[in-house]
Scaffold this motif. Structure first.
Motif, PDB file in Angstrom:
ATOM      1  N   LEU A  98       0.821  -1.120   0.065  1.00  0.00           N
ATOM      2  CA  LEU A  98      -0.105  -0.059   0.045  1.00  0.00           C
ATOM      3  C   LEU A  98       0.871   1.149   0.098  1.00  0.00           C
ATOM      4  CD1 LEU A  98      -2.705  -0.942   2.756  1.00  0.00           C
ATOM      5  CD2 LEU A  98      -3.028  -0.629  -0.071  1.00  0.00           C
ATOM      6  N   ILE A  99       0.889   2.155  -0.981  1.00  0.00           N
ATOM      7  CA  ILE A  99       1.469   3.280  -1.176  1.00  0.00           C
ATOM      8  C   ILE A  99       0.482   4.597  -0.343  1.00  0.00           C
ATOM      9  CG2 ILE A  99       2.358   5.169  -2.379  1.00  0.00           C
ATOM     10  CD1 ILE A  99       3.094   2.763  -4.552  1.00  0.00           C
ATOM     11  N   ASN A 100       1.062   5.105   0.772  1.00  0.00           N
ATOM     12  CA  ASN A 100       0.257   5.940   1.217  1.00  0.00           C
ATOM     13  C   ASN A 100       0.280   7.409   0.941  1.00  0.00           C
ATOM     14  OD1 ASN A 100      -1.517   7.141   3.245  1.00  0.00           O
ATOM     15  ND2 ASN A 100      -0.081   6.871   4.869  1.00  0.00           N
ATOM     16  N   ASP A 101      -0.409   7.522  -0.448  1.00  0.00           N
ATOM     17  CA  ASP A 101      -0.375   8.926  -1.109  1.00  0.00           C
ATOM     18  C   ASP A 101      -1.224   9.706  -0.597  1.00  0.00           C
ATOM     19  OD1 ASP A 101      -2.310   7.112  -2.189  1.00  0.00           O
ATOM     20  OD2 ASP A 101      -1.912   7.638  -4.159  1.00  0.00           O
ATOM     21  N   THR A 102      -2.560   9.239  -0.232  1.00  0.00           N
ATOM     22  CA  THR A 102      -3.467   9.923   0.555  1.00  0.00           C
ATOM     23  C   THR A 102      -4.232   9.005   1.522  1.00  0.00           C
ATOM     24  OG1 THR A 102      -5.373   9.733  -0.917  1.00  0.00           O
ATOM     25  CG2 THR A 102      -3.987  11.944  -1.426  1.00  0.00           C
ATOM     26  N   VAL A 103      -4.618   9.313   2.373  1.00  0.00           N
ATOM     27  CA  VAL A 103      -5.473   8.642   3.533  1.00  0.00           C
ATOM     28  C   VAL A 103      -6.748   8.124   3.066  1.00  0.00           C
ATOM     29  CG1 VAL A 103      -6.482   8.643   5.803  1.00  0.00           C
ATOM     30  CG2 VAL A 103      -4.332   9.777   5.488  1.00  0.00           C
ATOM     31  N   GLU A 104      -7.443   8.757   2.171  1.00  0.00           N
ATOM     32  CA  GLU A 104      -8.597   8.166   1.582  1.00  0.00           C
ATOM     33  C   GLU A 104      -8.384   6.980   0.674  1.00  0.00           C
ATOM     34  OE1 GLU A 104      -7.877  11.563   1.699  1.00  0.00           O
ATOM     35  OE2 GLU A 104      -9.110  12.282   3.275  1.00  0.00           O
ATOM     36  N   LYS A 105      -7.335   7.372  -0.424  1.00  0.00           N
ATOM     37  CA  LYS A 105      -6.995   6.369  -1.227  1.00  0.00           C
ATOM     38  C   LYS A 105      -6.500   5.001  -0.452  1.00  0.00           C
ATOM     39  CE  LYS A 105      -5.957   9.132  -5.294  1.00  0.00           C
ATOM     40  NZ  LYS A 105      -5.069   9.543  -6.086  1.00  0.00           N
ATOM     41  N   THR A 106      -5.794   5.266   0.585  1.00  0.00           N
ATOM     42  CA  THR A 106      -5.077   3.968   0.954  1.00  0.00           C
ATOM     43  C   THR A 106      -6.311   3.132   1.694  1.00  0.00           C
ATOM     44  OG1 THR A 106      -3.138   5.171   1.321  1.00  0.00           O
ATOM     45  CG2 THR A 106      -3.193   3.278   2.614  1.00  0.00           C
ATOM     46  N   VAL A 107      -7.001   3.999   2.373  1.00  0.00           N
ATOM     47  CA  VAL A 107      -8.092   3.356   3.184  1.00  0.00           C
ATOM     48  C   VAL A 107      -9.074   2.422   2.288  1.00  0.00           C
ATOM     49  CG1 VAL A 107     -10.135   3.666   4.664  1.00  0.00           C
ATOM     50  CG2 VAL A 107      -8.020   4.803   5.297  1.00  0.00           C
ATOM     51  N   ARG A 108      -9.221   2.911   1.256  1.00  0.00           N
ATOM     52  CA  ARG A 108     -10.160   2.454   0.078  1.00  0.00           C
ATOM     53  C   ARG A 108      -9.563   1.144  -0.374  1.00  0.00           C
ATOM     54  NH1 ARG A 108     -11.333   6.620  -2.872  1.00  0.00           N
ATOM     55  NH2 ARG A 108      -9.598   6.282  -4.191  1.00  0.00           N
ATOM     56  N   ARG A 109      -8.002   1.274  -0.562  1.00  0.00           N
ATOM     57  CA  ARG A 109      -7.325   0.186  -1.202  1.00  0.00           C
ATOM     58  C   ARG A 109      -7.490  -1.007  -0.208  1.00  0.00           C
ATOM     59  NH1 ARG A 109      -2.880   4.350  -3.151  1.00  0.00           N
ATOM     60  NH2 ARG A 109      -3.635   4.798  -5.326  1.00  0.00           N
ATOM     61  N   LEU A 110      -7.071  -0.615   1.077  1.00  0.00           N
ATOM     62  CA  LEU A 110      -7.048  -1.655   2.055  1.00  0.00           C
ATOM     63  C   LEU A 110      -8.399  -2.289   2.074  1.00  0.00           C
ATOM     64  CD1 LEU A 110      -5.447  -2.911   4.303  1.00  0.00           C
ATOM     65  CD2 LEU A 110      -6.337  -1.000   6.059  1.00  0.00           C
ATOM     66  N   GLY A 111      -9.399  -1.576   2.161  1.00  0.00           N
ATOM     67  CA  GLY A 111     -10.741  -2.172   2.080  1.00  0.00           C
ATOM     68  C   GLY A 111     -10.903  -3.087   0.955  1.00  0.00           C
ATOM     69  N   GLN A 112     -10.596  -2.671  -0.036  1.00  0.00           N
ATOM     70  CA  GLN A 112     -10.602  -3.637  -1.266  1.00  0.00           C
ATOM     71  C   GLN A 112      -9.924  -4.755  -0.876  1.00  0.00           C
ATOM     72  OE1 GLN A 112      -9.219  -0.872  -4.206  1.00  0.00           O
ATOM     73  NE2 GLN A 112     -11.403  -0.229  -4.707  1.00  0.00           N
ATOM     74  N   ILE A 113      -8.642  -4.621  -0.646  1.00  0.00           N
ATOM     75  CA  ILE A 113      -7.872  -6.083  -0.145  1.00  0.00           C
ATOM     76  C   ILE A 113      -8.484  -6.799   0.714  1.00  0.00           C
ATOM     77  CG2 ILE A 113      -5.735  -6.772   0.798  1.00  0.00           C
ATOM     78  CD1 ILE A 113      -4.539  -4.335  -0.460  1.00  0.00           C
ATOM     79  N   ILE A 114      -9.073  -6.350   1.816  1.00  0.00           N
ATOM     80  CA  ILE A 114      -9.854  -7.079   2.981  1.00  0.00           C
ATOM     81  C   ILE A 114     -11.100  -7.800   2.333  1.00  0.00           C
ATOM     82  CG2 ILE A 114     -11.146  -6.954   5.068  1.00  0.00           C
ATOM     83  CD1 ILE A 114      -9.099  -4.742   5.869  1.00  0.00           C
ATOM     84  N   HIS A 115     -11.848  -6.911   1.573  1.00  0.00           N
ATOM     85  CA  HIS A 115     -13.016  -7.655   1.067  1.00  0.00           C
ATOM     86  C   HIS A 115     -12.657  -8.891   0.112  1.00  0.00           C
ATOM     87  CE1 HIS A 115     -17.032  -7.549  -0.488  1.00  0.00           C
ATOM     88  NE2 HIS A 115     -16.783  -7.583  -1.584  1.00  0.00           N
ATOM     89  N   GLY A 116     -11.724  -8.628  -0.878  1.00  0.00           N
ATOM     90  CA  GLY A 116     -11.253  -9.553  -1.724  1.00  0.00           C
ATOM     91  C   GLY A 116     -10.751 -10.790  -1.015  1.00  0.00           C
ATOM     92  N   ASN A 117     -10.058 -10.728  -0.071  1.00  0.00           N
ATOM     93  CA  ASN A 117      -9.363 -11.781   0.584  1.00  0.00           C
ATOM     94  C   ASN A 117     -10.787 -12.698   1.506  1.00  0.00           C
ATOM     95  OD1 ASN A 117      -6.800 -12.041  -0.098  1.00  0.00           O
ATOM     96  ND2 ASN A 117      -6.340 -10.274   0.865  1.00  0.00           N
ATOM     97  N   ARG A 118     -11.567 -12.006   1.921  1.00  0.00           N
ATOM     98  CA  ARG A 118     -12.657 -12.621   2.807  1.00  0.00           C
ATOM     99  C   ARG A 118     -13.285 -13.508   2.052  1.00  0.00           C
ATOM    100  NH1 ARG A 118     -16.381  -8.166   5.121  1.00  0.00           N
ATOM    101  NH2 ARG A 118     -14.613  -7.895   6.399  1.00  0.00           N
ATOM    102  N   TYR A 119     -13.373 -13.291   0.791  1.00  0.00           N
ATOM    103  CA  TYR A 119     -14.103 -14.291   0.111  1.00  0.00           C
ATOM    104  C   TYR A 119     -13.474 -15.173  -0.954  1.00  0.00           C
ATOM    105  CZ  TYR A 119     -18.023 -11.628   1.973  1.00  0.00           C
ATOM    106  OH  TYR A 119     -19.077 -10.888   2.662  1.00  0.00           O
ATOM    107  N   SER A 120     -12.145 -15.222  -0.859  1.00  0.00           N
ATOM    108  CA  SER A 120     -11.048 -15.992  -1.520  1.00  0.00           C
ATOM    109  C   SER A 120     -11.325 -17.526  -1.224  1.00  0.00           C
ATOM    110  CB  SER A 120      -9.833 -15.553  -1.200  1.00  0.00           C
ATOM    111  OG  SER A 120      -9.027 -15.980   0.032  1.00  0.00           O
ATOM    112  N   ARG A 121     -11.088 -18.258  -1.951  1.00  0.00           N
ATOM    113  CA  ARG A 121     -11.016 -19.859  -1.630  1.00  0.00           C
ATOM    114  C   ARG A 121     -10.326 -20.141  -0.792  1.00  0.00           C
ATOM    115  NH1 ARG A 121     -11.929 -24.396  -5.784  1.00  0.00           N
ATOM    116  NH2 ARG A 121     -10.942 -26.118  -4.560  1.00  0.00           N
TER     117      ARG A 121
END
Length: 61
Positions: free
Chosen positions: A7-30
């Motif tokens: 994660l590149i912390n360019d802005t807090v908003e973008k970083t939080v959104r990216r982290l949320g996408q990672i968490i969401h994607g991994n939650r439902y991974s096989r």
């Protein structure tokens, strides 16, 4: 090689959104779902370990 994501912390908003996408994607991974189900089966069927072993062996073939 040590990390799955960077994660590149360019802005807090973008970083939080990216982290949320990672968490969401991994939650439902096989792999995540498989680990959850194995843990659940083992904990619920512990007294009947033969049945738990049999159920868990189904997906390993």
């Amino acid at each position: 090689g040590q990390y799955d994501y960077i994660l590149i912390n360019d802005t807090v908003e973008k970083t939080v959104r990216r982290l949320g996408q990672i968490i969401h994607g991994n939650r439902y991974s096989r792999n995540s779902m498989r680990a959850f189900l194995e843990s659940y089966i083992e904990s619920e069927l512990a007294p009947q370990s033969d049945l738990a072993d049999e159920i868990l062996s189904i997906g390993r073939d």
